[in-house]
Write a protein that holds these residues in place. Structure first.
Motif, PDB file in Angstrom:
ATOM      1  N   GLU A 146       5.465   6.776   5.676  1.00  8.89           N
ATOM      2  CA  GLU A 146       6.412   6.630   6.852  1.00  8.89           C
ATOM      3  C   GLU A 146       7.609   7.518   6.634  1.00  8.89           C
ATOM      4  OE1 GLU A 146       5.478   4.432   4.796  1.00  8.89           O
ATOM      5  OE2 GLU A 146       7.046   3.259   4.028  1.00  8.89           O
ATOM      6  N   ASP A 147       7.822   7.937   5.497  1.00  6.03           N
ATOM      7  CA  ASP A 147       8.938   8.774   5.295  1.00  6.03           C
ATOM      8  C   ASP A 147       8.713  10.228   5.726  1.00  6.03           C
ATOM      9  OD1 ASP A 147      10.498   6.672   4.167  1.00  6.03           O
ATOM     10  OD2 ASP A 147       9.730   7.053   2.269  1.00  6.03           O
ATOM     11  N   ILE A 148       7.377  10.578   6.033  1.00  2.66           N
ATOM     12  CA  ILE A 148       7.116  11.937   6.446  1.00  2.66           C
ATOM     13  C   ILE A 148       7.231  12.083   7.891  1.00  2.66           C
ATOM     14  CG2 ILE A 148       5.629  13.961   6.410  1.00  2.66           C
ATOM     15  CD1 ILE A 148       4.135  12.509   3.901  1.00  2.66           C
ATOM     16  N   ARG A 149       8.175  12.547   8.453  1.00  2.00           N
ATOM     17  CA  ARG A 149       8.381  12.304  10.175  1.00  2.00           C
ATOM     18  C   ARG A 149       7.360  12.597  10.783  1.00  2.00           C
ATOM     19  NH1 ARG A 149      13.242  15.631  12.469  1.00  2.00           N
ATOM     20  NH2 ARG A 149      14.343  14.445  10.835  1.00  2.00           N
ATOM     21  N   GLU A 150       6.526  13.683  10.759  1.00  2.00           N
ATOM     22  CA  GLU A 150       5.462  13.890  11.365  1.00  2.00           C
ATOM     23  C   GLU A 150       4.180  13.173  11.343  1.00  2.00           C
ATOM     24  OE1 GLU A 150       6.840  15.811   9.298  1.00  2.00           O
ATOM     25  OE2 GLU A 150       5.255  17.137   8.242  1.00  2.00           O
ATOM     26  N   LEU A 151       4.249  12.240  10.181  1.00  2.00           N
ATOM     27  CA  LEU A 151       2.971  11.257  10.012  1.00  2.00           C
ATOM     28  C   LEU A 151       3.319   9.958  10.224  1.00  2.00           C
ATOM     29  CD1 LEU A 151       1.494  12.775   6.644  1.00  2.00           C
ATOM     30  CD2 LEU A 151       0.797  13.247   9.053  1.00  2.00           C
ATOM     31  N   LYS A 152       4.619   9.667  10.416  1.00  2.00           N
ATOM     32  CA  LYS A 152       4.920   8.062  10.349  1.00  2.00           C
ATOM     33  C   LYS A 152       4.266   7.415  11.815  1.00  2.00           C
ATOM     34  CE  LYS A 152       9.393   8.395  12.944  1.00  2.00           C
ATOM     35  NZ  LYS A 152      10.717   8.203  12.763  1.00  2.00           N
ATOM     36  N   GLU A 153       4.033   8.215  12.665  1.00  2.00           N
ATOM     37  CA  GLU A 153       3.260   7.624  13.536  1.00  2.00           C
ATOM     38  C   GLU A 153       1.739   7.064  13.580  1.00  2.00           C
ATOM     39  OE1 GLU A 153       4.403   5.842  16.291  1.00  2.00           O
ATOM     40  OE2 GLU A 153       6.572   6.723  15.840  1.00  2.00           O
ATOM     41  N   HIS A 154       1.305   7.584  12.315  1.00  2.00           N
ATOM     42  CA  HIS A 154      -0.075   7.285  12.046  1.00  2.00           C
ATOM     43  C   HIS A 154      -0.251   6.412  10.691  1.00  2.00           C
ATOM     44  CE1 HIS A 154      -1.048  10.584  14.725  1.00  2.00           C
ATOM     45  NE2 HIS A 154       0.001  11.490  14.358  1.00  2.00           N
ATOM     46  N   VAL A 155       0.896   5.994  10.378  1.00  2.00           N
ATOM     47  CA  VAL A 155       0.904   5.144   9.340  1.00  2.00           C
ATOM     48  C   VAL A 155       0.489   3.604   9.861  1.00  2.00           C
ATOM     49  CG1 VAL A 155       2.310   3.911   7.422  1.00  2.00           C
ATOM     50  CG2 VAL A 155       2.597   6.686   8.158  1.00  2.00           C
ATOM     51  N   PRO A 156      -0.462   2.920   9.093  1.00  2.00           N
ATOM     52  CA  PRO A 156      -0.727   1.509   9.593  1.00  2.00           C
ATOM     53  C   PRO A 156       0.527   0.700   9.640  1.00  2.00           C
ATOM     54  CG  PRO A 156      -2.211   2.403   7.959  1.00  2.00           C
ATOM     55  CD  PRO A 156      -1.226   3.336   7.981  1.00  2.00           C
ATOM     56  N   ALA A 157       0.533   0.001  10.607  1.00  2.00           N
ATOM     57  CA  ALA A 157       1.827  -1.086  10.877  1.00  2.00           C
ATOM     58  C   ALA A 157       2.508  -1.747   9.543  1.00  2.00           C
ATOM     59  CB  ALA A 157       1.584  -1.946  12.219  1.00  2.00           C
ATOM     60  N   CYS A 158       1.446  -2.376   8.767  1.00  2.00           N
ATOM     61  CA  CYS A 158       1.824  -3.005   7.627  1.00  2.00           C
ATOM     62  C   CYS A 158       2.324  -2.299   6.516  1.00  2.00           C
ATOM     63  CB  CYS A 158       0.539  -3.930   7.105  1.00  2.00           C
ATOM     64  SG  CYS A 158      -0.802  -2.639   6.593  1.00  2.00           S
ATOM     65  N   VAL A 159       2.039  -0.949   6.343  1.00  2.00           N
ATOM     66  CA  VAL A 159       2.622  -0.072   5.469  1.00  2.00           C
ATOM     67  C   VAL A 159       4.120   0.262   6.197  1.00  2.00           C
ATOM     68  CG1 VAL A 159       2.304   2.215   4.121  1.00  2.00           C
ATOM     69  CG2 VAL A 159       0.269   0.736   4.778  1.00  2.00           C
ATOM     70  N   ARG A 160       3.968   0.788   7.437  1.00  2.00           N
ATOM     71  CA  ARG A 160       5.252   1.340   7.752  1.00  2.00           C
ATOM     72  C   ARG A 160       6.428   0.445   7.562  1.00  2.00           C
ATOM     73  NH1 ARG A 160       5.942   4.227  13.690  1.00  2.00           N
ATOM     74  NH2 ARG A 160       8.189   4.655  13.628  1.00  2.00           N
ATOM     75  N   VAL A 161       6.329  -0.975   8.035  1.00  2.00           N
ATOM     76  CA  VAL A 161       7.360  -1.743   8.154  1.00  2.00           C
ATOM     77  C   VAL A 161       7.710  -2.291   6.715  1.00  2.00           C
ATOM     78  CG1 VAL A 161       6.838  -2.457  10.147  1.00  2.00           C
ATOM     79  CG2 VAL A 161       5.950  -3.872   8.392  1.00  2.00           C
ATOM     80  N   CYS A 162       7.083  -2.107   5.584  1.00  2.00           N
ATOM     81  CA  CYS A 162       7.096  -3.001   4.392  1.00  2.00           C
ATOM     82  C   CYS A 162       8.650  -2.429   3.808  1.00  2.00           C
ATOM     83  CB  CYS A 162       6.161  -2.361   3.318  1.00  2.00           C
ATOM     84  SG  CYS A 162       6.278  -3.393   1.711  1.00  2.00           S
ATOM     85  N   PRO A 163       9.604  -3.337   3.688  1.00  2.00           N
ATOM     86  CA  PRO A 163      10.860  -2.881   3.335  1.00  2.00           C
ATOM     87  C   PRO A 163      11.088  -2.533   1.827  1.00  2.00           C
ATOM     88  CG  PRO A 163      10.812  -5.172   4.390  1.00  2.00           C
ATOM     89  CD  PRO A 163       9.505  -4.865   4.107  1.00  2.00           C
ATOM     90  N   PRO A 164      10.307  -3.157   0.879  1.00  2.00           N
ATOM     91  CA  PRO A 164      10.368  -2.680  -0.468  1.00  2.00           C
ATOM     92  C   PRO A 164       9.656  -1.545  -0.778  1.00  2.00           C
ATOM     93  CG  PRO A 164       9.245  -4.877  -0.684  1.00  2.00           C
ATOM     94  CD  PRO A 164       9.490  -4.465   1.072  1.00  2.00           C
ATOM     95  N   LYS A 165       8.856  -1.021   0.418  1.00  2.00           N
ATOM     96  CA  LYS A 165       7.872   0.104   0.101  1.00  2.00           C
ATOM     97  C   LYS A 165       6.787  -0.180  -1.022  1.00  2.00           C
ATOM     98  CE  LYS A 165       7.611   5.030   0.310  1.00  2.00           C
ATOM     99  NZ  LYS A 165       7.113   5.246   1.771  1.00  2.00           N
ATOM    100  N   ALA A 166       6.367  -1.473  -0.798  1.00  2.00           N
ATOM    101  CA  ALA A 166       5.230  -1.799  -1.724  1.00  2.00           C
ATOM    102  C   ALA A 166       3.745  -1.438  -1.408  1.00  2.00           C
ATOM    103  CB  ALA A 166       5.116  -3.294  -1.812  1.00  2.00           C
ATOM    104  N   ARG A 167       3.783  -0.725  -0.224  1.00  2.00           N
ATOM    105  CA  ARG A 167       2.391  -0.392   0.308  1.00  2.00           C
ATOM    106  C   ARG A 167       2.414   1.139   0.545  1.00  2.00           C
ATOM    107  NH1 ARG A 167      -0.878  -4.618   3.698  1.00  2.00           N
ATOM    108  NH2 ARG A 167       0.104  -6.347   2.985  1.00  2.00           N
ATOM    109  N   PHE A 168       1.346   1.583   0.286  1.00  2.00           N
ATOM    110  CA  PHE A 168       0.727   3.016   0.234  1.00  2.00           C
ATOM    111  C   PHE A 168      -0.464   3.424   0.882  1.00  2.00           C
ATOM    112  CE2 PHE A 168       3.540   1.884  -3.321  1.00  2.00           C
ATOM    113  CZ  PHE A 168       4.617   2.979  -3.414  1.00  2.00           C
TER     114      PHE A 168
END
Lengths: 254, 377
Positions: free
Chosen positions: A176-198
């Motif tokens: 989700e930190d890569i701007r051109e890819l963030k719309e393609h990140v699964p919802a659960c990964v994108r919102v994870c506050p501590p960035k526990a999901r990859f």
């Protein structure tokens, strides 16, 4: 083609359920239809009690037992990306896949509502779908189990197929930190506050998910079943560990 | 019109009225509530009483078909009086089970097309469903070939082998559906398909005893000599042996379950203390076993009918405990289901059991009326 997989770092997961909420909103799921869930466990007996939690999406297994048992091939493994999907046009609602899934990630929502009021009656559907929520995601693809399901079928997490499958060719890590890819990140990964999901390509030797799995000794849940999940867990620190048992507390096993 | 015929017509009419009433109630509930009328949930008990009923009737059907086939192949004239009744009962029982299955499936009509056209060779359910189709056809043809009173067993041998193979395959496939789930230790075992075959044979014997007595309104004197000879000759011993083998399988699984530490087997600790399980073992299996072993009771019609009825109930309990018990440990549900799951069938689910019984009895009564089952000579 990529073989998409997820890595969940249990040392970082705080059990906040942001992933669960995001998944439910993204995919218009019903109460109790937790395609993605963070499970809580109490372990030990008073006064030595601890609470643990465990995030659990669909494992999108390499050798999924749900696919093997389906008598109509409604559940299938998409060779393009490795998603395990349900074709609602073929599903007969026999629930064999639910019985055969070791991870409890499939749902048959024609059953009694888990909370009242029954939201299906609050927002009734007039087109043979289970309900008609006021907000619906733009995606509707019954052949992949995306959208509001019709009556009498089983539903499950799609790894956000509608987003991931449209990722630019050659993308290796959907971050989700890569701007051109963030719309393609699964919802659960994108919102994870501590960035526990990859999320990334398990078949790509240089993918970040593979690096994490190698560096932190990623493990798969109930690997002994032979299902070979495409979701890996990282643990070993002071936080939650991968539960050896399925759900019950120690006291229940006496 | 003979006395027997009047009774048969009465049974048929009663069963049809029952099918009408119960069918109406079930359709009303399912039409209004859908599958919310069932007590199955996403927490873990996905297959409830309707699947128990379906499998119970299916396995009884295959047991009856196996008995019919074995009787043709090895029974000579002694077993002749039960062959046609066993074959027809196999169809009647299957019909009751399939009706319930159709009401349990999310898309029953789609299943009729989607399964045959899927070629899902990896799925045990695919093989089971496809084989059932051939099995029904084979049974219908067998019955058609036995319509003449002087049907020749030798001419039916090839047909009997086919039915025996099909019935065993279906039963074994039903066992694989459960036994192959390695992560459900309560179910998983390589011997489950074999246990199912013996269990269905026992069911077949119990049904033959009970429904033969029912055909003669439990009046043993009215039964033909051939039936009496069989019922007082080889059959009680076979019945006792079948009960013993089934009991052995259940007790072996129980001991394994009680001593095993694998998660999932703790269901046994809850089950062995339940009144239902104790009733199954002591009243449903041990008592009939004793009745069929004691010289003073084994040839008594009341004892045979009672033993059959008790075994029929014990097998239903056994099927219920096996299918439900395997789902009581929740799979990754956390505090949503922190303990073993509990399940109690809903009124609609009980009505489905009643519907299956009534449908089977209506079809059986129709056969008794029109096919003169077991009264060729």
């Amino acid at each position: 083609m990529a073989k998409w997989g997820m890595v969940i770092d249990l040392d970082k997961c705080t059990g906040c359920q942001a992933c669960t909420t995001a998944c439910t909103m993204e995919n218009n799921r019903l109460p109790g239809e937790n395609w993605q869930d963070v499970l809580f466990y109490t372990e030990g007996t008073y006064p030595n009690v601890s609470m643990k939690w465990f995030p659990r999406p669909c494992m999108h297994c390499e050798h999924p037992s749900c696919v093997s048992v389906c008598p109509t091939k409604a559940t299938y493994k998409d060779p393009n990306g490795g998603f395990v999907l349900v074709d609602w046009n073929k599903c007969i609602g026999c629930k064999y896949c639910q019985v055969a899934c070791p991870y409890g990630v499939r749902f048959y929502m024609d059953e009694r509502a888990v909370i009242q009021p029954d939201i299906r009656t609050v927002f009734p559907s007039n087109n043979d779908r289970l309900w008609d929520p006021p907000y619906k995601g733009p995606q509707d693809d019954p052949s992949r189990g995306i959208g509001i399901q019709p009556h009498g079928v089983v539903s499950k997490c799609t790894f956000c197929y509608h987003k991931v499958s449209k990722a630019p060719a050659g993308a290796v890590d959907l971050d989700e930190d890569i701007r051109e890819l963030k719309e393609h990140v699964p919802a659960c990964v994108r919102v994870c506050p501590p960035k526990a999901r990859f999320f990334g390509d398990l078949d790509h030797p240089d993918s970040y998910v593979n690096k994490l799995i190698a560096d932190k000794r990623g493990v798969r849940l109930k690997d002994e079943t032979g299902n070979k999940p495409q979701v890996y867990y990282l643990s070993g620190g002071a936080a939650a560990a991968v539960p050896a048992l399925r759900s019950m507390t120690d006291s229940d096993k006496s | 019109m003979t006395k027997t015929t009047t009774k048969e017509i009465g049974t048929l009419i009663l069963a049809l009225i029952g099918v009408g009433i119960v069918g109406y109630l079930v359709m009303q509930t399912l039409g209004g509530q859908g599958h919310a009328a069932f007590n199955t949930t996403n927490l873990g008990v996905h297959w409830g009483l309707p699947i128990v009923v379906y499998d119970y009737f299916l396995l009884t059907s295959t047991g009856l078909a196996m008995i019919a086939a074995l009787a043709i192949l090895f029974g000579s004239e002694t077993f002749r009086p039960i062959v046609k009744r066993a074959a027809w009962l196999a169809l009647a029982g299957l019909a009751g089970g399939v009706v319930v299955l159709m009401l349990e499936l999310g898309h029953p009509l789609r299943a009729l097309v989607a399964i045959p056209t899927s070629f899902a060779f990896e799925s045990p359910l695919y093989w089971k469903a496809m084989t059932i189709g051939v099995y029904v056809l084979a049974l219908l043809i067998l019955i058609a070939r036995m319509l003449k009173a002087d049907w020749d067993a030798k001419a039916l041998r090839g047909h009997a082998i086919l039915i025996l193979v099909l019935a065993m395959f279906i039963t074994a496939a039903a066992g694989v559906v459960y036994g192959s789930n390695s992560f459900r230790p309560f179910w998983a075992s390589g011997d489950i398909p074999v246990a199912f075959i013996f269990e269905s044979l026992l069911g077949g014997l119990a049904f033959i005893y009970f429904f033969t007595y029912l055909a003669y309104a439990f009046d043993a004197e009215a039964m033909p000599e051939g039936v009496k000879r069989l019922f007082n000759g080889a059959l009680p011993g076979l019945f006792a042996l079948a009960i013993f083998v089934h009991l052995l399988f259940v007790l072996a699984r129980m001991v394994n379950g009680l001593y095993g530490n694998v998660e999932g087997l703790q269901v046994w600790q809850h089950m062995v203390t339940s009144p239902l399980f104790l009733a199954e073992i002591f009243i449903g299996l041990l008592l009939p076993l004793i009745l069929m072993l004691l010289a003073g009771t084994r040839t008594r019609p009341w004892a045979q009918a009672l033993a059959a009825l008790l075994v029929m109930n014990a097998l239903l309990i056994s099927r219920y405990e096996y299918i439900i018990g395997g789902q009581l440990v929740p799979m990754f549900k956390g505090t949503w289901a922190p303990d073993l799951l509990s399940y109690m069938p809903s009124t609609t689910e009980w009505l489905l059991l009643l519907l299956a019984i009534l449908v089977s009895n209506a079809i059986n009564a129709f056969g008794e009326l029109t096919l003169r089952l077991g009264r060729e000579r």
